[in-house]
Structure formats: C-alpha cells, structure tokens
Design a protein around this motif. Sequence first.
Motif, PDB file in Angstrom:
ATOM      1  N   PHE A 135      11.061   8.664   0.461  1.00 31.15           N
ATOM      2  CA  PHE A 135       9.821   8.341   1.169  1.00 31.15           C
ATOM      3  C   PHE A 135       8.904   9.558   1.244  1.00 31.15           C
ATOM      4  N   TYR A 139      -3.243   0.126   7.660  1.00 34.36           N
ATOM      5  CA  TYR A 139      -2.546   1.105   6.829  1.00 34.36           C
ATOM      6  C   TYR A 139      -3.327   2.414   6.840  1.00 34.36           C
ATOM      7  N   THR A 172       7.395   9.974  -2.193  1.00 30.86           N
ATOM      8  CA  THR A 172       6.532   8.849  -2.552  1.00 30.86           C
ATOM      9  C   THR A 172       5.151   8.967  -1.939  1.00 30.86           C
ATOM     10  N   VAL A 173       5.098   9.373  -0.665  1.00 31.11           N
ATOM     11  CA  VAL A 173       3.808   9.438   0.030  1.00 31.11           C
ATOM     12  C   VAL A 173       3.328  10.871   0.245  1.00 31.11           C
ATOM     13  N   ASP A 174       4.069  11.838  -0.334  1.00 30.62           N
ATOM     14  CA  ASP A 174       3.722  13.259  -0.194  1.00 30.62           C
ATOM     15  C   ASP A 174       3.652  13.665   1.278  1.00 30.62           C
ATOM     16  N   ALA A 175       4.745  13.361   1.983  1.00 38.20           N
ATOM     17  CA  ALA A 175       4.803  13.635   3.421  1.00 38.20           C
ATOM     18  C   ALA A 175       5.884  14.668   3.737  1.00 38.20           C
ATOM     19  N   LYS A 208       0.835  -1.207   0.000  1.00 40.06           N
ATOM     20  CA  LYS A 208       0.000   0.000   0.000  1.00 40.06           C
ATOM     21  C   LYS A 208       0.871   1.258   0.000  1.00 40.06           C
ATOM     22  N   LEU A 209       1.928   1.239   0.807  1.00 38.51           N
ATOM     23  CA  LEU A 209       2.807   2.408   0.941  1.00 38.51           C
ATOM     24  C   LEU A 209       3.450   2.765  -0.399  1.00 38.51           C
ATOM     25  N   PRO A 264      -2.698   6.661   5.305  1.00 40.78           N
ATOM     26  CA  PRO A 264      -1.782   7.536   4.565  1.00 40.78           C
ATOM     27  C   PRO A 264      -0.800   8.234   5.509  1.00 40.78           C
ATOM     28  N   VAL A 265       0.423   8.397   5.050  1.00 39.41           N
ATOM     29  CA  VAL A 265       1.475   9.021   5.864  1.00 39.41           C
ATOM     30  C   VAL A 265       1.626  10.480   5.440  1.00 39.41           C
ATOM     31  N   ASP A 266       1.370  11.376   6.379  1.00 35.67           N
ATOM     32  CA  ASP A 266       1.510  12.817   6.120  1.00 35.67           C
ATOM     33  C   ASP A 266       2.823  13.373   6.664  1.00 35.67           C
ATOM     34  N   LYS A 271       2.443   1.864  -3.477  1.00 35.73           N
ATOM     35  CA  LYS A 271       1.511   1.469  -4.536  1.00 35.73           C
ATOM     36  C   LYS A 271       1.780   2.172  -5.867  1.00 35.73           C
TER      37      LYS A 271
END
Length: 269
Positions: free
Chosen positions: A168, A141, A171-174, A23-24, A143-145, A26
């Motif tokens: 990272f 899971y 990738t996750v827009d954090a 998921k992370l 979303p990572v902010d 994806k």
Amino acid sequence: MLQVLVPTDFSNDSYNALFYVSKLLKDQKCLIHLIHVCEPGQDSKQEEIKEASNAELEAMEHRLILDIGVNGKHTIVKSSLCSNMRKGVATYAKDHGVDLMVIGNKGKEEMTNILFGNNAMQLVREVDQCPILIVPHEIDYRPVDKIAFASSYVHPISDTNVETLHFFSKTVDATIVPMSIEEGKEPPAKQKNKSIFFDGISKNRSKEVVLPVFENKVKTILEFVELWNIGILSMVYYPHHFFLEFIGNGMVKELNTKLRVPFLILPKG
C-alpha cells in the motif's frame, strides 16, 4: 494481477467502497470481483431475484465508468450469488484467492454500522486470508500520503502484514507512520516485536508517534489521525480479541463510527 473483492448491497456506501478502491488502486492491474449475495428464497423466485441482481450489478459498473472513466488496468467481473451472505462471501473469497476485500461501513438500510453488524463481524472472522478495507460513509477520495499502523505490539507483526503495508505504501507513495499509546515501560517481548517490525518497514516509515491518552484511547487515535493528516489507519485483527489488545473493550464501535478515513484490517497472518 491483484484480486479485489467488493461485496455490494447496492447502497451508496457500497458504491463508494467500489469507487474508492478503484481510485486508490488506479495504477495497479486488478481483477475486481463485484458480487451481490441475495438470501435464498422460494425456488420459483430464485431466477427472478438473480436477474434483478445482475441488472443492478451492470448498473453499478456503468455508474463507475461514468464517474471515473474506463481504466485499462482494471477488469470487473460481476457475480450474483443466492446463499447466506457470510458463507457466500467467505467461500467466494477463498475460491478466487482474493487479495483484498473492500466494504462500506454502513449497510443499505443505514440502520447499523456494517463492520459491527452481525454479518460484517462474521465476515471479518471468516475472511481471514486477506486484508479488509473499510471505507467510511460517503467520504471523498483524496490522495494518501500517510498510512498509520497502530499497535501495542503484544503480538509479533507477521511478515505477510509487513508486505501488505509495503504494498500500500508503494502503491500510493505513502509513508508508514507507526503509532502507539504511552502505557508505561514496555516489557521485553513488546520491545522485541516492535523492533523487528520497525526493521521490516525501515525503508518506508517515519519516526514512531507515541501519545499520552487524551480522555480515552479512541479520542487519542482520532486526534492522531486528524493532526497527522493520516490517509489510512491500519490495525491487526486477532480472533476473539478484536483490537482489545490495543484500545480496550467497548471502544471499537466508537472508533469506527467517528473515523473519517479508511480502516485497513490486517489478518493476524
């Protein structure tokens, strides 16, 4: 293509690690190496053990597809190895140029914390060419902010680790949130290490969070992770001084046991 290694013992925790990283990452093109290491036994039973292992690996991949569907950006390769667990995983990681290893924080028997069990600590020492993501027991899971990076800056933060944090973050827009604990005036060497690191992550970072100690350093970190809604906590591994430069001897097990977000261990670089 990102090379991701997920060792499994077929426990729910190891499946959760596979699910979480799928998921992370994806939106990333990944070759996910799903491997099981069965300890060497009698030669007459070796093939039988490998066949059973391969069947479990197939079932694990099928379960993932049922849970999240087929991701065209992800390819899963499965391998069953008959060797010492530590040596088998470490050798596989080096031979295949692994970029990230992902493990659950409890083993199949759930009697001991995998990160602090003998095998896992040896893995952390052996697999030193890539980050290791520790996924807590049965977390969902989300979303990572914010990705926290905690350090006392005793050592310089390598360019490789800065790049990993950028990866990272992008990738996750954090946002990267630097965190440290107030321990009096910082010596010039620490100030220099921190300044260079902050310059390296300037495009993705928030203001540094500096906190006083609440009861103890572990409590401080846990409070910080909860109050700042941190999605991933990251630290650097220094051989022979695993986190000791930051949180002190005897506290690491408590931190990982109580931490409810993934724990990203960066190699010293």
